[in-house]
Design an enzyme around this catalytic site. Structure first.
Site, PDB file in Angstrom:
ATOM      1  N   GLY A  85      77.649  33.720 -67.594  1.00  0.00           N
ATOM      2  CA  GLY A  85      78.155  32.643 -66.866  1.00  0.00           C
ATOM      3  C   GLY A  85      77.529  32.535 -66.094  1.00  0.00           C
ATOM      4  N   TYR A 110      84.247  26.357 -67.847  1.00  0.00           N
ATOM      5  CA  TYR A 110      83.625  26.148 -66.266  1.00  0.00           C
ATOM      6  C   TYR A 110      83.148  24.955 -66.211  1.00  0.00           C
ATOM      7  CZ  TYR A 110      83.896  25.379 -60.520  1.00  0.00           C
ATOM      8  OH  TYR A 110      84.202  24.895 -60.034  1.00  0.00           O
ATOM      9  N   GLY A 156      96.646  29.622 -54.322  1.00  0.00           N
ATOM     10  CA  GLY A 156      96.822  29.207 -53.178  1.00  0.00           C
ATOM     11  C   GLY A 156      98.043  29.690 -51.872  1.00  0.00           C
ATOM     12  N   ASP A 201     103.238  17.189 -47.137  1.00  0.00           N
ATOM     13  CA  ASP A 201     104.541  17.785 -47.557  1.00  0.00           C
ATOM     14  C   ASP A 201     103.780  18.487 -49.062  1.00  0.00           C
ATOM     15  OD1 ASP A 201     107.138  17.581 -48.795  1.00  0.00           O
ATOM     16  OD2 ASP A 201     106.532  15.143 -49.711  1.00  0.00           O
ATOM     17  N   LEU A 214      91.265  18.340 -56.496  1.00  0.00           N
ATOM     18  CA  LEU A 214      90.673  20.089 -56.140  1.00  0.00           C
ATOM     19  C   LEU A 214      91.459  20.612 -57.256  1.00  0.00           C
ATOM     20  CD1 LEU A 214      90.730  17.879 -53.532  1.00  0.00           C
ATOM     21  CD2 LEU A 214      89.513  20.111 -52.083  1.00  0.00           C
ATOM     22  N   ALA A 215      92.734  20.631 -57.548  1.00  0.00           N
ATOM     23  CA  ALA A 215      93.282  21.949 -58.055  1.00  0.00           C
ATOM     24  C   ALA A 215      92.634  21.527 -59.211  1.00  0.00           C
ATOM     25  CB  ALA A 215      94.434  21.385 -58.141  1.00  0.00           C
ATOM     26  N   LYS A 256      84.266  21.102 -66.310  1.00  0.00           N
ATOM     27  CA  LYS A 256      83.965  20.247 -64.770  1.00  0.00           C
ATOM     28  C   LYS A 256      83.409  18.625 -65.556  1.00  0.00           C
ATOM     29  CE  LYS A 256      86.383  22.111 -61.428  1.00  0.00           C
ATOM     30  NZ  LYS A 256      86.929  22.015 -60.681  1.00  0.00           N
ATOM     31  N   ARG A 259      76.764  39.527 -65.094  1.00  0.00           N
ATOM     32  CA  ARG A 259      77.623  38.372 -65.807  1.00  0.00           C
ATOM     33  C   ARG A 259      77.555  37.576 -66.252  1.00  0.00           C
ATOM     34  NH1 ARG A 259      81.981  38.981 -60.637  1.00  0.00           N
ATOM     35  NH2 ARG A 259      80.938  37.200 -60.331  1.00  0.00           N
TER      36      ARG A 259
HETATM   37  N1  LIG Z   1      84.992  27.080 -53.811  1.00  0.00           N
HETATM   38  C1  LIG Z   1      83.895  26.729 -54.143  1.00  0.00           C
HETATM   39  O1  LIG Z   1      82.817  27.418 -53.862  1.00  0.00           O
HETATM   40  C2  LIG Z   1      83.424  25.383 -54.994  1.00  0.00           C
HETATM   41  C3  LIG Z   1      81.969  24.926 -56.107  1.00  0.00           C
HETATM   42  C4  LIG Z   1      81.973  23.934 -56.803  1.00  0.00           C
HETATM   43  C5  LIG Z   1      83.418  23.287 -57.295  1.00  0.00           C
HETATM   44  N2  LIG Z   1      84.632  23.892 -56.581  1.00  0.00           N
HETATM   45  C6  LIG Z   1      86.491  23.153 -56.549  1.00  0.00           C
HETATM   46  O2  LIG Z   1      86.962  23.079 -55.892  1.00  0.00           O
HETATM   47  C7  LIG Z   1      88.215  22.932 -55.802  1.00  0.00           C
HETATM   48  C8  LIG Z   1      89.074  23.192 -54.322  1.00  0.00           C
HETATM   49  O3  LIG Z   1      88.443  25.235 -55.009  1.00  0.00           O
HETATM   50  P1  LIG Z   1      88.827  25.956 -53.301  1.00  0.00           P
HETATM   51  O4  LIG Z   1      87.651  27.269 -53.479  1.00  0.00           O
HETATM   52  O5  LIG Z   1      89.675  25.599 -52.328  1.00  0.00           O
HETATM   53  O6  LIG Z   1      89.629  26.949 -54.953  1.00  0.00           O
HETATM   54  P2  LIG Z   1      90.955  27.648 -54.718  1.00  0.00           P
HETATM   55  O7  LIG Z   1      91.770  27.934 -55.928  1.00  0.00           O
HETATM   56  O8  LIG Z   1      91.237  27.908 -53.133  1.00  0.00           O
HETATM   57  O9  LIG Z   1      92.205  25.906 -54.595  1.00  0.00           O
HETATM   58  C9  LIG Z   1      92.716  25.354 -55.847  1.00  0.00           C
HETATM   59  C10 LIG Z   1      94.548  25.332 -56.418  1.00  0.00           C
HETATM   60  O10 LIG Z   1      94.214  24.918 -56.963  1.00  0.00           O
HETATM   61  C11 LIG Z   1      95.758  25.730 -57.102  1.00  0.00           C
HETATM   62  N3  LIG Z   1      95.828  24.902 -58.817  1.00  0.00           N
HETATM   63  C12 LIG Z   1      95.064  26.202 -59.653  1.00  0.00           C
HETATM   64  N4  LIG Z   1      96.054  25.359 -60.633  1.00  0.00           N
HETATM   65  C13 LIG Z   1      96.722  24.899 -60.337  1.00  0.00           C
HETATM   66  C14 LIG Z   1      98.015  23.729 -61.414  1.00  0.00           C
HETATM   67  N5  LIG Z   1      97.830  23.664 -62.665  1.00  0.00           N
HETATM   68  N6  LIG Z   1      98.339  23.005 -61.093  1.00  0.00           N
HETATM   69  C15 LIG Z   1      98.935  22.998 -59.399  1.00  0.00           C
HETATM   70  N7  LIG Z   1      97.813  23.678 -58.709  1.00  0.00           N
HETATM   71  C16 LIG Z   1      96.999  24.564 -58.979  1.00  0.00           C
HETATM   72  C17 LIG Z   1      95.871  27.080 -56.900  1.00  0.00           C
HETATM   73  O11 LIG Z   1      96.716  27.281 -56.549  1.00  0.00           O
HETATM   74  C18 LIG Z   1      94.766  26.583 -55.059  1.00  0.00           C
HETATM   75  O12 LIG Z   1      95.764  26.328 -54.309  1.00  0.00           O
HETATM   76  C19 LIG Z   1      88.456  23.497 -57.165  1.00  0.00           C
HETATM   77  O13 LIG Z   1      88.559  22.364 -57.836  1.00  0.00           O
HETATM   78  C20 LIG Z   1      86.821  23.752 -57.972  1.00  0.00           C
HETATM   79  O14 LIG Z   1      86.375  24.031 -58.960  1.00  0.00           O
HETATM   80  C21 LIG Z   1      84.786  24.858 -55.554  1.00  0.00           C
END
Ligand SMILES: NC(=O)c1ccc[n+]([C@@H]2O[C@H](COP(=O)([O-])OP(=O)(O)OC[C@H]3O[C@@H](n4cnc5c(N)ncnc54)[C@H](O)[C@@H]3O)[C@@H](O)[C@H]2O)c1
Length: 329
Positions: free
Chosen positions: A284, A148, A36, A50, A77-78, A152, A282
């Site tokens: 997976g 992964y 992020g 914040d 979401l992290a 989840k 790939r």
């Molecule tokens: N983008 C998609 O298509 C998609 C599909 C299915 C599920 N998801 C899920 O949605 C969520 C958000 O995905 P996204 O696409 O915005 O990804 P993203 O990588 O943009 O966001 C993830 C955020 O989590 C933060 N993060 C990662 N590890 C961390 C930790 N240990 N502690 C604190 N912060 C941490 C990262 O810095 C980032 O800001 C995730 O859980 C992802 O698995 C996304």
């Protein structure tokens, strides 16, 4: 209302934070900034959000923030979100996605949180689409094909356990392939962001496999509507948030090419044709997937309303604008 968003500096989390601020919430974001960026939160921070930098795998840190903020709703979401990294570094994947999630659930239980909203996956949890009827419903037994998807699923199962043991109120939202402005083209997951950047740069896309593999694309604004609605209800368990439609990667490239034409008038830059270069598939990655959004329609009143023909031009526009304003990009 006080809300806590983990991963709020990421693609989806920053849009969610914007929407929560817009509805008047007091929002705290936890993010370790591994993928992020604080820039994603520029507007939200200016409006009072914040941002606390830290790692959800650190139990002491999580406890401290959750105790101090005492949110009524937590949006988790992290995550480690990459299929290939989960295969190469399964312990890391499990540490972030399982241990990190358990840390947050435990900390939330101790403050009597009202609602825990978990970002799960619809694309990687069910396994191979050829095994099941598509679009997959939530009734299908998940058989993930990568770590992964399994991590989840473990998060979902912890929430189900805490519901049984402690009446802990939660919902697991199984996202399709989310796309839209701010998605990073750096990872492996954001096909639209990766191909969109290449299209605008006049370069050809690399496709892993034959390009016939299908995914279920959902636009960020539609997804955020669903997340907000799900947070206000008491709907439990897994809910698919996708279009229910399969789009092949080659179909996506065609749609992007068209969106590029509409944007520029003259399509991709002269000298290139935006033709796929093929590389080996790939591990997976499933061959086919789409997820049935009927439960979300019935219980949340949610239907995705943005087709690719509308969402892709919006996404391309945002990539173009970002490029013009970011000299180093
Ligand atoms: N983008 C998609 O298509 C998609 C599909 C299915 C599920 N998801 C899920 O949605 C969520 C958000 O995905 P996204 O696409 O915005 O990804 P993203 O990588 O943009 O966001 C993830 C955020 O989590 C933060 N993060 C990662 N590890 C961390 C930790 N240990 N502690 C604190 N912060 C941490 C990262 O810095 C980032 O800001 C995730 O859980 C992802 O698995 C996304």
């Amino acid at each position: 209302m006080k809300t806590l968003v983990t991963g709020g500096a990421g693609f989806i989390g920053s849009h969610l934070t914007d929407a929560l601020i817009a509805r008047g919430d007091e929002v705290t974001v936890i993010d370790d900034l591994s993928t992020g960026k604080p820039e994603n939160l520029e507007a939200a921070l200016a409006r009072g959000a914040d941002l606390i930098e830290g790692d959800i795998t650190d139990r002491g840190f999580v406890d401290e923030v959750v105790q101090a903020v005492k949110p009524s709703t937590l949006f988790h979401l992290a995550a480690q979100g990459e299929v290939q990294r989960s295969i190469e570094q399964p312990s890391f994947d499990a540490t972030v996605n399982v241990v990190g999630t358990v840390n947050l659930i435990e900390a939330s239980k101790n403050i009597g949180l009202d609602r825990f909203v978990f970002a799960s996956t619809g694309g990687a949890i069910y396994g191979e689409g050829g095994r099941i009827d598509l679009p997959a419903t939530e009734q299908v037994t998940p058989e993930p094909l990568c770590q992964y998807g399994l991590s989840k699923l473990a998060g979902e199962q912890y929430l189900a356990l805490y519901r049984r043991m402690y009446m802990f109120n939660s919902v697991s939202l199984r996202f399709g392939n989310v796309y839209g402005p701010r998605q990073s083209p750096k990872g492996e997951a954001g096909a639209v962001a990766i191909f969109g950047e290449l299209l605008l740069a006049g370069q050809n896309p690399t496709v892993f496999g034959d390009g016939q593999q299908t995914r279920d694309f959902v636009y960020i604004d539609d997804l955020i509507d669903a997340i907000l609605t799900a947070s206000r209800t008491d709907v439990e368990g897994p809910i698919n948030l996708g279009s229910g439609e399969e789009t092949s990667i080659l179909g996506l490239l065609d749609a992007l090419r068209e969106a590029g034409h509409a944007l520029n008038g003259d399509g991709p830059r002269a000298g290139t044709t935006f033709e796929p270069q093929f590389d080996r598939g790939r591990p997976g990655e499933v061959k086919r997937i789409s997820i049935d959004p009927s439960r979300a329609a019935k219980e949340l009143g949610w239907n995705p309303t943005t087709p690719l023909a509308k969402g892709l031009p919006e996404t391309l526009k945002s990539i173009g604008t970002h490029k013009q304003t970011t000299p180093s990009a």
